[in-house]
Design a protein around this motif. Structure first.
Motif, PDB file in Angstrom:
ATOM      1  N   ALA A 159      14.830  -8.381   1.848  1.00 14.21           N
ATOM      2  CA  ALA A 159      14.410  -7.644   0.756  1.00 14.21           C
ATOM      3  C   ALA A 159      12.783  -7.396   0.973  1.00 14.21           C
ATOM      4  N   VAL A 160      12.245  -7.824   2.205  1.00  9.84           N
ATOM      5  CA  VAL A 160      10.959  -7.342   2.403  1.00  9.84           C
ATOM      6  C   VAL A 160      10.875  -5.847   2.808  1.00  9.84           C
ATOM      7  N   ARG A 161       9.960  -5.203   2.098  1.00 13.70           N
ATOM      8  CA  ARG A 161      10.007  -3.801   2.463  1.00 13.70           C
ATOM      9  C   ARG A 161       9.317  -3.410   3.656  1.00 13.70           C
ATOM     10  N   TYR A 162       8.269  -4.225   4.206  1.00 11.65           N
ATOM     11  CA  TYR A 162       7.457  -3.927   5.457  1.00 11.65           C
ATOM     12  C   TYR A 162       7.752  -5.057   6.388  1.00 11.65           C
ATOM     13  N   ASP A 202      10.068  -9.029  10.913  1.00 10.22           N
ATOM     14  CA  ASP A 202      11.047  -8.539  11.947  1.00 10.22           C
ATOM     15  C   ASP A 202      11.482  -9.076  13.090  1.00 10.22           C
ATOM     16  N   PRO A 230       4.954 -10.975   0.582  1.00  9.79           N
ATOM     17  CA  PRO A 230       6.122 -10.028   0.628  1.00  9.79           C
ATOM     18  C   PRO A 230       6.651  -9.372  -0.942  1.00  9.79           C
ATOM     19  N   ARG A 231       6.077 -10.002  -1.734  1.00  9.95           N
ATOM     20  CA  ARG A 231       6.467  -9.578  -3.299  1.00  9.95           C
ATOM     21  C   ARG A 231       5.620  -8.635  -3.812  1.00  9.95           C
ATOM     22  N   LYS A 232       4.726  -8.192  -2.942  1.00 13.39           N
ATOM     23  CA  LYS A 232       3.516  -7.182  -3.635  1.00 13.39           C
ATOM     24  C   LYS A 232       3.456  -5.969  -2.563  1.00 13.39           C
ATOM     25  N   ARG A 233       4.090  -5.955  -1.490  1.00 10.72           N
ATOM     26  CA  ARG A 233       4.165  -4.696  -0.741  1.00 10.72           C
ATOM     27  C   ARG A 233       5.342  -3.728  -1.069  1.00 10.72           C
TER      28      ARG A 233
END
Length: 233
Positions: A159-162, A202, A230-233
């Motif tokens: 779920a981490v976007r970046y 990653d 990771p919740r704000k990116r």
């Protein structure tokens, strides 16, 4: 060595001084090269450790619904006391999956956590962070801790976007590969920005030189919550 007269030939003072000067010149030439070779060796070993830890953490996530472990480090555990004072260190949680040796950065020379005025150490991690805490690396607790809700709430790694930009592990207090420079940015050379080794979500590890070092006052809390949350990116 004997001369034709049978006397033992001796070096003159000038000859001795010339020899000493030559040795000093050779040492001056070779020392930087040896120092760079030693730094490269330590840097490579550290990056190798981080990659191995990344594999171990990925394996943990694979066995736990894509969630990383709840474990602390020098910052979240000893300084912030989150989630609570009894939360184990990450290396302890991962003890059955990793060797103790890969938690030690070869450039770990320890550090002291100072008060805001930099006049008194609050916590002492000498002679090394590994010797005191069992790990040379700090952990992104925000992967499992929600600071807004103030509770444990794991976020899936998928779920981490970046994932290539969010740090997962980093040299404790980001010091080891910056020659343990002072925390206070005002005391740093502007042409010598801080740098340390980082493992990203990653799985890749690299030497990082963040651009924010002059303005952030080397504030770990802001670095994690603003740059690596990771919740704000």
């Amino acid at each position: 060595m004997r001369s034709r007269t049978g006397r033992i030939a001796a070096f003159t003072l000038i000859e001795l001084l010339v020899v000493v000067a030559i040795i000093a010149i050779l040492a001056a030439i070779l020392f930087p090269t040896l120092a760079k070779a030693q730094w490269r060796s330590r840097n490579s070993a550290c990056l190798s450790n981080l990659r191995q830890l990344g594999v171990a953490l990925d394996g943990y996530a694979a066995d736990n619904d894509d969630h990383l472990p709840v474990g602390v480090d020098t910052y979240w555990g000893d300084v912030r006391h989150l989630p609570n004072a009894k939360t184990p260190f990450l290396h302890s949680v991962m003890g059955d999956r990793t060797l103790d040796s890969i938690w030690r950065c070869p450039a770990d020379v320890g550090f002291r956590w100072w008060n805001d005025a930099f006049t008194q150490p609050l916590i002492d991690y000498k002679p090394s962070c590994f010797a005191v805490c069992g790990q040379s690396y700090n952990y992104n607790l925000l992967m499992v801790w929600d600071p807004g809700a103030g509770k444990i709430a794991p976020i899936a790694t998928a779920a981490v976007r970046y994932p290539t930009e969010i740090a997962l592990l980093a040299d404790a207090h980001f010091m080891w590969h910056n020659l343990n420079k002072p925390r206070d940015p005002s005391r740093r050379d502007r042409n010598d920005p801080p740098a340390w080794n980082v493992l990203y979500v990653d799985g890749h590890a690299a030497r990082a030189t963040p651009p924010w070092w002059q303005s952030y006052s080397v504030d770990m809390d802001r670095w994690w919550r603003l740059d690596n949350n990771p919740r704000k990116r």
